[in-house]
Design a protein around this motif. Structure first.
Motif: not given
Ligand SMILES: CCC(=O)SCCNC(=O)CCNC(=O)[C@H](O)C(C)(C)COP(=O)(O)OP(=O)(O)OC[C@H]1O[C@@H](n2cnc3c(N)ncnc32)[C@H](O)[C@@H]1OP(=O)(O)O
Length: 636
Positions: A39-68
């Motif tokens: 769900k891009v935005f799940d209104r049922s989660q958190g205090l006002y909804g949560r973005w990108f619910a269900g997605a798995k990701v790694n921030t460092c991968y996006n900052a470094l590995d993919r550029h390398v």
């Protein structure tokens, strides 16, 4: 056609509010996901909804590995420029990745795993970037504590975040003095109840330090052992909604608020801003002259530029005095920066030392396209001076630690809108900014009120405070149901431009540093001779505001007032830190109050700032204001 007509801003902003999920799903294509959101935005989660619910990701991968992997291995990721140590160094994306893999592996050897907190009490050195990305790589949650805070503030954050590991250094370097971090860290750990398992200490050549046997470990030794053994930690998949970091910011009490940033929304929002808001292309050199201890440093020294494949400059120096008011221009010209992001206070300091801008003309600034200002309201005289001197657009933009990125700005990448001095321009995509009265009723254009943002907040903004959902709800969502309360006051004009004029709470802004006067009052009140006190922000030509403490002494105290005032100044420096710039404590016979006992802070501030003021009808004792005027005059 004027520049207003050429900008795509209005169409883009309208689309982001009409179809937030569609808008941010499109922006999310710029990120490499391990698993896409259910769900891009799940209104049922958190205090006002949560973005990108269900997605798995790694921030460092996006900052470094993919550029390398995609051709940027040999591009410089980080330029570290330190006039305070006389050194400049560079790391390519491949080199930065290798450092991060090694440190992440070291952290794993210390038992740090996904979800564990790691506190960083670090100066402006490349290892700080390595450490933040290493945490992100293994799913650990970093919490960076600004070096200008004292041991007690660090201890409060240790107790709240309960870190498994602390990464620190022997020292920070300020003009003319070495700030010994290690004794501050040792004191903080002594004061805290949540003790870390271990500390990794970077011994800088400028300052030796003792390591505590069994607890402290030498960073350089661990690094070289890890590299020799070819240790490399892989990226750990985290939920998009998992925390990336906690960043503490002043609350209205002494206890700071742990603003949580998640992984997925942060990635999407920051990547979007680099091109659309800042107008920077991958491969270009970008400079954010803040500190990694502030949100601006997190977002635009570390994450934003690297997610975008740009080159980031990290600067260990000051706008003036390192060595002169040409410091910023030297850095821009030497490294070819296309944009500078700094705080207005830095420009006020440069202007004071070099009013004619003669240093500016000594350097080749031909690559510089834009100056961005944030951290405090950009006062029109400073903006005008910068425009005249630099001859590039000077863009004020408004944001908060809580939002992690710009609420209102002028989107260079979408097409610049006309600049109105005193306004950070217009709400960014995803932000439905409104000005309301106390009953949450919308106010007409041009009318001052509370600035609120209609929920949901866009990706990247705080989902909650660290383990304090209820405090988060009360602080931000309770007063105006359906809205986020910014605690900033201001108005919007007929063109939808936002004007942010001041705070509605006790927070003051000192040289771009957000501080709680309530927190300072707690420190003043702890002095044994103080019966009552009030701290307020008064105007300062360089720092914007500085704190001023008014103290009423307990009856029977006969000690020299000046001596007590000196002790109080020292107390704030020792307990809160030098960053408070608390240099003015004034003894007064009484505090002016209303008949219901409220301190008349607004009137005191007007007197201190030399503004026009009127006697409040509700004042209990009018002579109390004369006492204040006299005391302030005697101290000026
Ligand atoms: C948009 C969301 C946000 O608002 S995020 C926050 C954005 N704010 C910023 O980026 C901050 C901008 N301000 C600055 O970078 C600095 O104030 C600039 C302009 C460079 C001036 O620095 P400076 O001359 O040191 O004044 P200051 O008021 O910052 O410092 C007051 C005293 O604190 C000290 N200090 C500062 N940093 C450190 C540090 N990292 N470690 C130890 N001490 C530190 C300063 O040396 C100064 O001490 P002293 O009182 O002179 O002895």
């Amino acid at each position: 056609m004027n520049s207003h007509d050429k900008s795509r801003y209005h169409e883009v902003h309208a689309r982001s509010l009409a179809d937030p999920e569609g808008f941010w799903a499109e922006a999310a294509r710029e990120i490499d996901w391990i698993e896409p959101a259910t769900k891009v935005f799940d209104r049922s989660q958190g205090l006002y909804g949560r973005w990108f619910a269900g997605a798995k990701v790694n921030t460092c991968y996006n900052a470094l590995d993919r550029h390398v992997a995609n051709g940027r291995a040999d591009q410089v990721a980080l330029i570290h420029d330190s006039p305070l140590t006389g050194s400049i160094s560079q790391f390519t994306y491949a080199e930065m990745l290798r450092e991060v893999q090694a440190l992440a592996a070291v952290m794993q050897d210390f038992g740090v795993a996904k979800g564990d907190r790691v506190i960083l009490y670090m100066p402006m050195v490349p290892e700080s970037m390595v450490a933040m990305l290493a945490c992100a790589r293994i799913g650990a949650v970093h919490s960076v504590v600004f070096g200008g805070f004292a041991a007690k503030e660090l201890a409060t954050r240790i107790d709240d975040a309960k870190p498994k590991l602390i990464l620190s250094a022997s020292c920070g370097i300020e003009p003319g003095r070495i700030v010994k971090y290690k004794p501050l860290l040792d004191e903080a750990i002594k004061l805290s109840t949540a003790k870390p398992d271990a500390c990794i200490i970077l011994a800088r050549p400028q300052q030796e330090c003792e390591l505590i046997e069994g607890r402290d470990h030498d960073w350089a030794k661990l690094r070289s052992e890890a590299l020799a053994a070819d240790k490399k930690a892989d990226c750990v998949a985290v939920d998009a909604t998992d925390p990336l970091y906690i960043l503490y910011t002043s609350g209205t009490t002494g206890k700071p608020k742990g603003v949580v940033r998640d992984n997925g929304g942060h990635l999407v929002a920051l990547k979007w801003t680099m091109e659309n808001l800042y107008g920077v292309k991958p491969g270009e050199v970008w400079w954010c002259a803040s500190d990694i201890g502030w949100v601006v440093g997190h977002s635009y020294i570390i994450y934003g530029p690297l997610l975008h494949g740009a080159t980031s400059i990290m600067y260990e120096g000051k706008p003036v005095g390192t060595p002169d008011a040409g410091a910023f221009w030297r850095v821009i010209s030497e490294h070819g920066a296309v944009a500078l992001f700094t705080a207005p206070t830095a420009f006020r300091a440069i202007r004071k030392d070099d009013p004619e801008g003669s240093f500016i003309r000594k350097y080749d600034l031909s690559k510089l396209r834009t100056l961005f200002l944030a951290g405090e309201r950009a006062d029109p005289p400073t903006v005008e001076w910068a425009e005249q001197q630099l001859k590039v657009p000077v863009i004020d933009h408004w944001w908060q630690t809580e939002t992690g990125w710009c609420i209102a700005g002028n989107p260079v990448g979408l097409g610049l809108l006309p600049v109105k001095h005193g306004s950070p321009t217009v709400p960014m995509p995803g932000y439905d900014v409104q000005v309301v009265d106390e009953g949450a009723r919308p106010l007409p254009a041009g009318t001052m009120g509370s600035i609120v943002i209609k929920l949901p907040l866009p990706p990247g903004c705080l989902p909650t405070l660290w383990q304090q959902d209820e405090r988060c709800r009360e602080s931000y969502f309770a007063d105006y149901p359906g809205f986020y309360k910014t605690s900033d006051a201001g108005y919007m004009d007929e063109d939808g431009y936002v004007f942010v004029m001041g705070r509605t709470d006790d927070i003051i802004n000192v040289a771009g540093h957000r501080l709680s006067t309530g927190g300072m009052e707690e420190i003043l009140a702890s002095h044994p001779d103080v019966a009552e006190c009030a701290v307020l922000g008064i105007n300062d030509t360089i720092k914007g505001e500085v704190p001023c403490g008014l103290i009423v002494l307990k009856s029977g105290v006969t000690r020299d007032h000046a001596e007590i005032e000196k002790e109080i100044v020292k107390l704030v420096r020792d307990k809160l830190g030098p960053v408070a710039a608390f240099k003015l404590a004034i003894t007064v016979p009484r505090l002016p109050k209303t008949r219901s006992g409220k301190i008349l802070r607004g009137t005191i501030k007007k007197i201190a700032d030399g503004d026009e003021w009127a006697m409040p009808a509700t004042i209990e004792d009018p002579t109390a204001l004369d006492d204040i005027s006299t005391a302030l005059k005697n101290h000026s």
